[in-house]
Design an enzyme around this catalytic site. Structure first.
Site: not given
Length: 519
Positions: A60, A87-88, A174, A176, A232-234, A375
């Site tokens: 953060g 980190c934070y 980090h 990630e 693609v979502d719908s 996604k």
């Protein structure tokens, strides 16, 4: 997916405002464990309700010793689950457990050499000398009892730490980000060796659980409607609901006149002909274009398109009997940004077309089977549901369509010019084998004209901007390094084949500070 079906094991990620919070959630899920973001106000009771097997505190921008800096209740460190602070998040946990945090003698930012002094379970399998990504101006100093330092860097004596009695682990770097090459190993160590997770998060199990949820929710005589957009979502929502309740799903596709080339034909062939779904197409291009006449401000465009879509959708929905539910393709990032999740609200960058508004106006109850997914997970679900690759891997398309890529006034002629340029761009990108290697590629028609020469005559015509970005999560993005010869072919074809265009430019802006779309 409701709480009982979410997973029998969950990693709760407490977000302290990190730009990487969603990336951490994705890394955990990529390792086969379900994750969910939560605000610092999350309680131990919330953790029990969510089947929490472990906690991750994110980084953060604040300093933990400043007044008003985000904190968590110390009860989380005694909730009976392991905690990993990043980190934070490391500084928050260490401070609550009696360590001191002070400004660093010098700020560490970027790739940094790390030496592991005690591999323990968290750092097991990682080379003793490795590289990590640092970004901090504070650091942990003066460790209290029961702390053990695990690693150090030239500028940070306590770069990783553990607290034996509280089951707390912290890393100042980090793991990630891809710039930390062994970050995946660290997450696997925490998830499997420390938290004891089994790796139950799989798309196949999600599809089965979501299907069963929909069947249990929708009554035997009730119907569900779903608005298809060509994206693609719908499409995945429609395929999922259709798998659950068959022909009791009714799909509505509103053709607003601002779609990509052959989009209506693709939707109808995929859903009506291939899946044999009940599909109603609403031809509404004339109404949309009339209401957008003379409108140039982006948010006004979005509002007008949203209101006109609701009107068109509602008119079609009223002709379908026994409808109680509306299925929407809302994804987890949409839920977070709308403030409906435990993570709280984020800044409203632009109006979302999925979240809120429509169910209340139509009087339907909402079904959002993808609301826990990112996604890339939606695409994997689409493959499992049998959707064609051309649809599953289609690049994202904004809800308002070409209206927000036609900068300035929207007219039939300008839309057609943009549609042709966009089609050429996509053809060339596919021919070069770059479509699946890029995250989003599109053309933008600008509201300016420039001087050119074609043949022996002077021209004064339109400018098309080409935008291509690389991104894993669309929260951040970098412009694609498309080879010059491919760009040259794109430019040549657009200028020669699209009447009214005499100049093509390439957008080399990253997100942030720019957004991916121009409007």
């Amino acid at each position: 997916m409701d709480e009982h079906a979410a997973q029998s094991e969950t990693i709760v990620i407490v977000d302290f405002g990190s730009q990487y919070a969603q990336l951490i959630a994705r890394r955990v899920r990529d390792s086969g464990v379900f994750s969910i973001l939560a605000s610092p106000e999350v309680t131990a009771e919330d953790l029990r309700r969510m089947n929490c097997r472990g906690l991750i505190f994110t980084g953060g921008p604040a300093s933990v010793y400043e007044t008003g800096a985000p904190q968590v209740n110390a009860e989380l460190l005694r909730a009976g689950v392991p905690v990993l602070g990043i980190c934070y998040g490391m500084q928050v946990g260490c401070r609550l457990l009696g360590a001191e945090v002070h400004p660093s003698p010098s700020r560490e930012y970027g790739r940094t050499a790390l030496e592991i002094t005690n591999p323990n379970r968290l750092l097991r399998g990682i080379p003793r000398q490795t590289t990590v990504w640092m970004s901090h101006a504070d650091q942990v100093q003066r460790l209290a009892d029961d702390f053990e330092p695990l690693a150090e860097t030239p500028g940070c004596p306590v770069a990783a730490v553990m607290h034996s009695s509280a089951d707390f682990y912290g890393v100042q770097f980090h793991p990630e980000v891809t710039h930390t090459p062994h970050g995946e190993q660290l997450f696997n160590n925490f998830l499997y060796d420390i938290c004891g997770c089994s790796g139950l998060w799989r798309m196949g199990s999600f599809v089965d659980a979501a299907t069963e949820d929909i069947r249990e929710t929708v009554g035997e005589d009730e119907r569900v409607i779903c608005g298809l957009s060509g994206g693609v979502d719908s499409a995945v929502v429609a395929a999922l609901v259709h798998r659950a309740i068959g022909d009791r799903l009714a799909c509505i596709f509103v053709d607003n006149g601002m779609l990509r080339t052959n989009e209506p034909e693709l939707v109808e062939s995929t859903f009506a002909e291939h899946f044999h779904m009940d599909l109603t197409t609403v031809p509404a291009a004339d109404m949309f274009l009339e209401r957008l006449s003379g409108i140039t401000e982006p948010q006004d465009k979005r509002r007008i398109i949203g209101h006109t879509f609701i009107e068109s959708f509602k008119s079609a929905a009223e002709r379908i009997p026994n409808v109680r539910y509306l299925a929407q393709g809302t994804l987890y990032p949409d839920v977070i940004e709308s403030g409906r999740s435990l993570a709280g609200a984020a800044a409203n960058i632009k109006l979302h077309h999925n979240v809120g508004g429509l169910p209340e106006k139509l009087g339907f109850e909402l079904i959002e089977p993808l609301k826990d997914l990112f996604k890339d997970e939606v695409r994997r679900a689409g493959e499992l549901l049998g959707l064609p690759e051309s649809l599953v891997w289609r690049h994202p398309f904004p809800g308002p369509g070409l209206a927000v890529r036609c900068v300035g006034e929207i007219t039939r002629d300008r839309l057609e010019m943009l549609r042709k340029a966009d089609q050429i761009l996509l053809e060339e990108v596919r021919a070069a084998g770059l479509y699946r290697k890029t995250a989003q590629v599109f053309a933008v028609l600008l509201p300016v004209r420039t001087v050119g020469v074609m043949g022996d005559g002077r021209t004064y015509e339109h400018v098309v901007a080409v935008r291509s970005v690389d991104s894993s999560d669309f929260m951040t993005a970098d412009w694609s390094r498309i080879p010059y010869e491919v760009l040259a072919g794109i430019s040549s074809r657009i200028i020669n084949e699209v009447r009214g265009v005499n100049r093509v430019v390439y957008d080399i802006s990253s997100k942030p500070p720019a957004t991916i779309e121009w409007e």
